[in-house]
Design a protein around this motif. Structure first.
Motif, PDB file in Angstrom:
ATOM      1  N   LYS A 331       0.823  -1.207   0.000  1.00 43.04           N
ATOM      2  CA  LYS A 331       0.000   0.000   0.000  1.00 43.04           C
ATOM      3  C   LYS A 331       0.861   1.263   0.000  1.00 43.04           C
ATOM      4  O   LYS A 331       0.332   2.373   0.090  1.00 43.04           O
ATOM      5  CB  LYS A 331      -0.944  -0.009   1.213  1.00 43.04           C
ATOM      6  CG  LYS A 331      -1.965  -1.156   1.169  1.00 43.04           C
ATOM      7  CD  LYS A 331      -2.867  -1.141   2.389  1.00 43.04           C
ATOM      8  CE  LYS A 331      -3.946  -2.217   2.297  1.00 43.04           C
ATOM      9  NZ  LYS A 331      -3.409  -3.570   2.229  1.00 43.04           N
ATOM     10  N   GLU A 332       2.167   1.108  -0.090  1.00 43.92           N
ATOM     11  CA  GLU A 332       3.086   2.248  -0.147  1.00 43.92           C
ATOM     12  C   GLU A 332       3.119   2.792  -1.568  1.00 43.92           C
ATOM     13  O   GLU A 332       3.355   2.068  -2.535  1.00 43.92           O
ATOM     14  CB  GLU A 332       4.487   1.829   0.285  1.00 43.92           C
ATOM     15  CG  GLU A 332       5.475   2.994   0.350  1.00 43.92           C
ATOM     16  CD  GLU A 332       6.831   2.571   0.872  1.00 43.92           C
ATOM     17  OE1 GLU A 332       7.797   3.335   0.717  1.00 43.92           O
ATOM     18  OE2 GLU A 332       6.919   1.452   1.438  1.00 43.92           O
ATOM     19  N   LEU A 333       2.885   4.086  -1.720  1.00 39.73           N
ATOM     20  CA  LEU A 333       2.741   4.685  -3.040  1.00 39.73           C
ATOM     21  C   LEU A 333       4.052   4.673  -3.815  1.00 39.73           C
ATOM     22  O   LEU A 333       5.140   4.817  -3.256  1.00 39.73           O
ATOM     23  CB  LEU A 333       2.244   6.121  -2.912  1.00 39.73           C
ATOM     24  CG  LEU A 333       0.858   6.327  -2.294  1.00 39.73           C
ATOM     25  CD1 LEU A 333       0.483   7.791  -2.315  1.00 39.73           C
ATOM     26  CD2 LEU A 333      -0.198   5.514  -3.018  1.00 39.73           C
ATOM     27  N   LEU A 334       3.926   4.524  -5.127  1.00 39.51           N
ATOM     28  CA  LEU A 334       5.039   4.635  -6.060  1.00 39.51           C
ATOM     29  C   LEU A 334       4.930   5.965  -6.793  1.00 39.51           C
ATOM     30  O   LEU A 334       3.859   6.579  -6.849  1.00 39.51           O
ATOM     31  CB  LEU A 334       5.006   3.482  -7.065  1.00 39.51           C
ATOM     32  CG  LEU A 334       5.010   2.055  -6.489  1.00 39.51           C
ATOM     33  CD1 LEU A 334       4.815   1.045  -7.617  1.00 39.51           C
ATOM     34  CD2 LEU A 334       6.300   1.785  -5.732  1.00 39.51           C
ATOM     35  N   LEU A 335       6.026   6.411  -7.382  1.00 41.91           N
ATOM     36  CA  LEU A 335       5.997   7.605  -8.218  1.00 41.91           C
ATOM     37  C   LEU A 335       5.404   7.250  -9.584  1.00 41.91           C
ATOM     38  O   LEU A 335       5.652   6.163 -10.107  1.00 41.91           O
ATOM     39  CB  LEU A 335       7.406   8.164  -8.394  1.00 41.91           C
ATOM     40  CG  LEU A 335       8.072   8.747  -7.141  1.00 41.91           C
ATOM     41  CD1 LEU A 335       9.543   9.049  -7.414  1.00 41.91           C
ATOM     42  CD2 LEU A 335       7.351  10.012  -6.689  1.00 41.91           C
ATOM     43  N   PRO A 336       4.638   8.188 -10.162  1.00 39.74           N
ATOM     44  CA  PRO A 336       4.154   9.456  -9.625  1.00 39.74           C
ATOM     45  C   PRO A 336       2.909   9.242  -8.743  1.00 39.74           C
ATOM     46  O   PRO A 336       2.198   8.252  -8.893  1.00 39.74           O
ATOM     47  CB  PRO A 336       3.805  10.253 -10.878  1.00 39.74           C
ATOM     48  CG  PRO A 336       3.384   9.202 -11.865  1.00 39.74           C
ATOM     49  CD  PRO A 336       4.236   7.996 -11.577  1.00 39.74           C
ATOM     50  N   PHE A 337       2.659  10.200  -7.842  1.00 41.73           N
ATOM     51  CA  PHE A 337       1.459  10.124  -7.008  1.00 41.73           C
ATOM     52  C   PHE A 337       1.010  11.525  -6.619  1.00 41.73           C
ATOM     53  O   PHE A 337       1.770  12.489  -6.701  1.00 41.73           O
ATOM     54  CB  PHE A 337       1.697   9.271  -5.762  1.00 41.73           C
ATOM     55  CG  PHE A 337       2.677   9.850  -4.768  1.00 41.73           C
ATOM     56  CD1 PHE A 337       2.260  10.718  -3.767  1.00 41.73           C
ATOM     57  CD2 PHE A 337       4.022   9.512  -4.833  1.00 41.73           C
ATOM     58  CE1 PHE A 337       3.160  11.243  -2.850  1.00 41.73           C
ATOM     59  CE2 PHE A 337       4.924  10.027  -3.923  1.00 41.73           C
ATOM     60  CZ  PHE A 337       4.495  10.887  -2.931  1.00 41.73           C
ATOM     61  N   GLN A 338      -0.264  11.612  -6.224  1.00 38.99           N
ATOM     62  CA  GLN A 338      -0.847  12.862  -5.751  1.00 38.99           C
ATOM     63  C   GLN A 338      -1.006  12.818  -4.237  1.00 38.99           C
ATOM     64  O   GLN A 338      -1.285  11.762  -3.664  1.00 38.99           O
ATOM     65  CB  GLN A 338      -2.235  13.097  -6.374  1.00 38.99           C
ATOM     66  CG  GLN A 338      -2.248  13.257  -7.872  1.00 38.99           C
ATOM     67  CD  GLN A 338      -3.662  13.391  -8.417  1.00 38.99           C
ATOM     68  OE1 GLN A 338      -4.643  13.241  -7.690  1.00 38.99           O
ATOM     69  NE2 GLN A 338      -3.780  13.674  -9.698  1.00 38.99           N
ATOM     70  N   GLU A 339      -0.828  13.961  -3.621  1.00 37.81           N
ATOM     71  CA  GLU A 339      -1.114  14.129  -2.196  1.00 37.81           C
ATOM     72  C   GLU A 339      -1.987  15.368  -2.075  1.00 37.81           C
ATOM     73  O   GLU A 339      -1.561  16.466  -2.442  1.00 37.81           O
ATOM     74  CB  GLU A 339       0.177  14.284  -1.403  1.00 37.81           C
ATOM     75  CG  GLU A 339      -0.030  14.281   0.105  1.00 37.81           C
ATOM     76  CD  GLU A 339       1.292  14.276   0.853  1.00 37.81           C
ATOM     77  OE1 GLU A 339       1.683  13.217   1.369  1.00 37.81           O
ATOM     78  OE2 GLU A 339       1.940  15.345   0.896  1.00 37.81           O
ATOM     79  N   ILE A 340      -3.198  15.176  -1.568  1.00 39.55           N
ATOM     80  CA  ILE A 340      -4.191  16.251  -1.602  1.00 39.55           C
ATOM     81  C   ILE A 340      -4.785  16.459  -0.218  1.00 39.55           C
ATOM     82  O   ILE A 340      -5.220  15.508   0.432  1.00 39.55           O
ATOM     83  CB  ILE A 340      -5.323  15.915  -2.596  1.00 39.55           C
ATOM     84  CG1 ILE A 340      -4.749  15.562  -3.967  1.00 39.55           C
ATOM     85  CG2 ILE A 340      -6.302  17.072  -2.719  1.00 39.55           C
ATOM     86  CD1 ILE A 340      -5.659  14.709  -4.800  1.00 39.55           C
ATOM     87  N   ASP A 341      -4.801  17.709   0.226  1.00 39.66           N
ATOM     88  CA  ASP A 341      -5.470  18.095   1.464  1.00 39.66           C
ATOM     89  C   ASP A 341      -6.684  18.941   1.120  1.00 39.66           C
ATOM     90  O   ASP A 341      -6.571  19.935   0.389  1.00 39.66           O
ATOM     91  CB  ASP A 341      -4.538  18.903   2.375  1.00 39.66           C
ATOM     92  CG  ASP A 341      -3.461  18.044   2.998  1.00 39.66           C
ATOM     93  OD1 ASP A 341      -3.671  16.834   3.121  1.00 39.66           O
ATOM     94  OD2 ASP A 341      -2.393  18.589   3.351  1.00 39.66           O
ATOM     95  N   ASN A 342      -7.827  18.553   1.651  1.00 39.41           N
ATOM     96  CA  ASN A 342      -9.059  19.327   1.505  1.00 39.41           C
ATOM     97  C   ASN A 342      -9.556  19.749   2.881  1.00 39.41           C
ATOM     98  O   ASN A 342      -9.746  18.902   3.760  1.00 39.41           O
ATOM     99  CB  ASN A 342     -10.150  18.497   0.824  1.00 39.41           C
ATOM    100  CG  ASN A 342     -10.176  18.671  -0.676  1.00 39.41           C
ATOM    101  OD1 ASN A 342      -9.834  19.728  -1.199  1.00 39.41           O
ATOM    102  ND2 ASN A 342     -10.561  17.629  -1.392  1.00 39.41           N
TER     103      ASN A 342
END
Length: 736
Positions: A331-342
């Motif tokens: 479940k560890e993200l690979l590149l590329p990825f988004q990180e979004i705060d709302n």
């Protein structure tokens, strides 16, 4: 803003009242047996549940005329109006008729808060509890099972609604009573909202600019937050779901407590998913994602004021799939990825006046979108979007059979870049709209109409070096639109109803369409914006018929939507950096189609439900060719069993669903056609009560046959990447 509030205050302060009323009585069936039912006044969000003797009591009702809703499982829902004056007590004895259909609910997304059967405008509604029972991984995936609604998806983590063939900025999302602003112009930008803490979803299909302004040209997705506990009650609940396909989970725990005047709730949620597995038994690399979500709210309510403050924080970490690679369940993200705060902060105030009320809603939204491409330590793209919204409505005193609302809405928005990569320039946006709408209720007829005037101002800064080919010059644009909506509902009989709605809508071009100058990641296109774009302006005709008897329901909805100045991309024939160049252009477009269906629950087998629906939409350009992202025709059949309580099992249920998705051969110039496929799902569950704890459990399976398929609206379709295969899902929840 200060002048607006002052104007409303001067006009209506003289109508303030300090009196209150009480509603009491009993609820029985036709055999004079007491009924456990809910009594609810939607305008003031107050209610009560009848006791074992059928007695109920609702106190602290402000002066005014209010709709009263009486609902109970297995009985026909009643709706009627009462006038409450001074400190009077109204006694109302209610007799309910048995009916084997689901309870009707109040529709919140339309202005007059009526039952669906009373609405002039047809609105679809589904609870998030039902979405979970059906095996939906998240909110965007769940709503795609509603007739006329689909989802543009990038794996499981990114999805956004498509309503009758229109998506992105053409569909407006509302949450906590305020419009959601989170850079929704991009197909690869998801909702950024967790389904935990959402009570139900309502969908307005067609232009809703009269109610919501720009960006509602295709419709509205309205998310109703969970309600507060009833007076003098405290409740704790938790849910957990496991999905075998992604080895993923979604969990939530919440608490709520209420006094007579002050109510409070809080909920925390966590979700984590690995890469999904297709029907060909390979995993789609980097479709994994993680989500954290917190929702909280507090309400103060007395005889003259209802004030609700809500806050939602959502952190989404979402992988961006590019090619099939590593095959694991990490479940560890690979590149590329988004990180979004709302961050969503909303304040909803209702001031109860003498036979009228004033609603003031304000919202502050902060969206921090980061995209990591070469390094997980520094974002290549970072956009910060600050949005302030306001919505002021005055509900006038009823004049005869007329109910009227006037109001103003607006938005102030600021977008800034903080990364090396520029997708859209720094920009400011200002919206202002003024509107009026009225509803006329007669014996068999209901009419509704309204007018609205809107203006939008967009001002951007220069981006990049003026000597570079990808320089984006600043713009300063103004857009205006006048819109009208008219509708009528006629009851041909107690069981047969017809609706006709005519509505115009508009959408101002978004920043990407106006100012793009660069490669749009994930599309392999070099896109160049057009600062001379005009408003999209639509006019839609909706015709709907509905038959409702005790054991059979049927509906038929048809629509025809014409859009002037429809914005789309067109190739220029040039190539920049090995990418084909596309310009944004405009032309006329039309969309037409509809939905038909029925719900059969035959007597005496009232526990058996057969639901079937078929939906179709066709989208064409005036100059020839098909519109993109038009969903395939779909036939959906569901058989549900809702049995009576048996022993320790309460409300046991089971279902089986067969969804037939037909081939989509009417592809746009930049799409490929899609083959048809069939998806089979089933599930079962029940409620178990132990002491004071109520456990809800369910098991469901989606795509049981492990079908290998590609949805026409999948953004991974261009690379021939399949959608998810079979998944066995488990749900467990408790309430105490």
């Amino acid at each position: 803003m200060k002048n607006i509030y002052s104007l409303f205050g001067l006009l209506f302060i003289s109508q303030l009242t300090f009196s209150q009323a009480t509603l009491e009585g009993s609820i029985v069936d036709e055999n004079n047996q007491s009924v456990l039912a809910t009594v609810y006044l939607p305008q003031i969000e107050k209610g009560a549940v009848s006791d074992v003797n059928g007695k109920y009591l609702v106190t602290q009702i402000p002066n005014g005329n209010y709709t009263v809703i009486i609902s109970a499982l297995g009985y026909e829902t009643l709706s009627f109006k009462l006038s409450f004056l001074k400190n009077e007590t109204i006694a109302k004895h209610i007799v309910l008729k048995e009916r084997a259909v689901e309870m009707e609910e109040v529709i919140i997304s339309t202005p007059f808060h009526k039952l669906q059967s009373e609405n002039v405008m047809k609105v679809e509604r589904i609870t998030t509890e039902q979405l979970t029972k059906n095996g939906a991984v998240n909110l965007s995936q769940g709503i795609s099972n509603m007739a006329g609604v689909s989802t543009v998806s990038t794996g499981n983590g990114i999805g956004k609604p498509v309503i009758r063939g229109l998506s992105s900025n053409r569909v407006l999302t509302y949450t906590q009573g305020v419009r959601l602003e989170n850079q929704q112009f991009g197909d690869e930008h998801g909702l950024g909202i967790s389904g935990n803490g959402i009570e139900s979803v309502e969908v307005i299909k067609g232009p809703a600019s009269l109610l919501y302004g720009s960006d509602a040209i295709g419709g509205v997705l309205y998310l109703n937050p969970e309600g507060f506990a009833t007076d003098n009650e405290t409740e704790v609940d938790g849910t957990g779901s496991y999905f075998s396909n992604t080895k993923g989970f979604n969990s939530s725990i919440g608490a709520k407590t209420s006094g007579e005047k002050v109510k409070f709730l809080v909920r925390g949620s966590r979700a984590s998913f690995s890469d999904y597995e297709t029907g060909d038994e390979y995993r789609v690399t980097n479709t994994r994602y993680n989500e954290y979500d917190i929702k909280t709210g507090i309400r103060f309510q007395d005889k003259r004021l209802k004030s609700t403050l809500r806050y939602n924080y959502n952190r989404s970490n979402i992988g961006i799939p590019e090619e099939i690679g590593a095959q694991n369940t990490s479940k560890e993200l690979l590149l590329p990825f988004q990180e979004i705060d709302n961050h969503i902060l909303s304040l909803d105030n209702t001031l109860f006046l003498n036979n009228s009320s004033l609603d003031i809603k304000t919202g502050y939204l902060f969206n921090d979108r980061r995209e990591f491409e070469e390094s997980a330590d520094e974002a290549a793209l970072r956009l910060k979007l600050n949005t302030f919204t306001y919505d002021v409505k005055y509900n006038l005193p009823e004049l005869g059979h007329f109910t009227t609302i006037v109001g103003v809405q607006g938005m102030l928005q600021d977008n800034k870049n903080f990364g090396e990569e520029i997708l859209i320039p720094n920009a400011k946006k200002v919206d202002f709209g003024v509107f009026a709408t009225t509803h006329l209720h007669l014996k068999d007829w209901d009419f509704q109409g309204g007018l609205r005037l809107d203006t939008r101002k967009i001002k951007t800064e220069d981006a990049r070096n003026p000597q570079d080919e990808d320089f984006i010059p600043s713009i300063d644009k103004d857009y205006n639109s006048f819109n009208v909506a008219l509708g009528a509902k006629y009851n041909f009989s107690e069981t047969f109803t017809g609706r006709l709605n005519l509505a115009s809508g508009f959408r101002a071009p978004n920043l990407a369409e106006l100012t793009s100058n660069g490669v749009h990641e994930g599309t392999n296109r070099y896109e160049i914006g057009n600062p001379d774009l005009n408003n999209e302006q639509s006019f839609q005709t909706d015709l709907a018929f509905e038959y409702r008897s005790e054991h059979f329901e049927a509906f038929a909805n048809g629509f025809y939507n014409t859009i002037n100045n429809y914005i789309f991309i067109s190739p220029t024939g040039d190539v920049i950096e090995d990418n084909r160049v596309f310009n944004y252009v405009q032309n006329g477009a039309k969309l037409f189609g509809g939905e038909i269906g029925f719900h059969l629950h035959p007597h005496p087998l009232d526990w058996l439900h057969w639901e079937s629906s078929y939906e179709t939409v066709i989208g064409e350009l005036k100059e020839g060719g098909n519109l993109p992202l038009i969903p395939a025709n779909t036939l959906n059949n569901t058989i549900r069993l809702e049995l009576n309580d048996g022993g320790f099992l309460k409300s046991p249920y089971s279902f089986i669903t067969l969804e037939n998705i037909f081939a989509q051969n009417n592809a746009s110039e930049f799409e490929t056609t899609t083959k048809g496929y069939n998806l089979l799902s089933l599930g079962f569950g029940a409620t178990v009560k132990w002491n004071k704890i109520e456990f809800n459990w369910g098991v469901n399976a989606t795509n049981i046959t492990n079908e290998s398929f590609i949805n026409h609206l999948s953004r991974l379709k261009a690379d021939e990447i399949l959608n998810p295969g079979r998944s066995i899902n488990f749900n467990l929840g408790f309430t105490l």
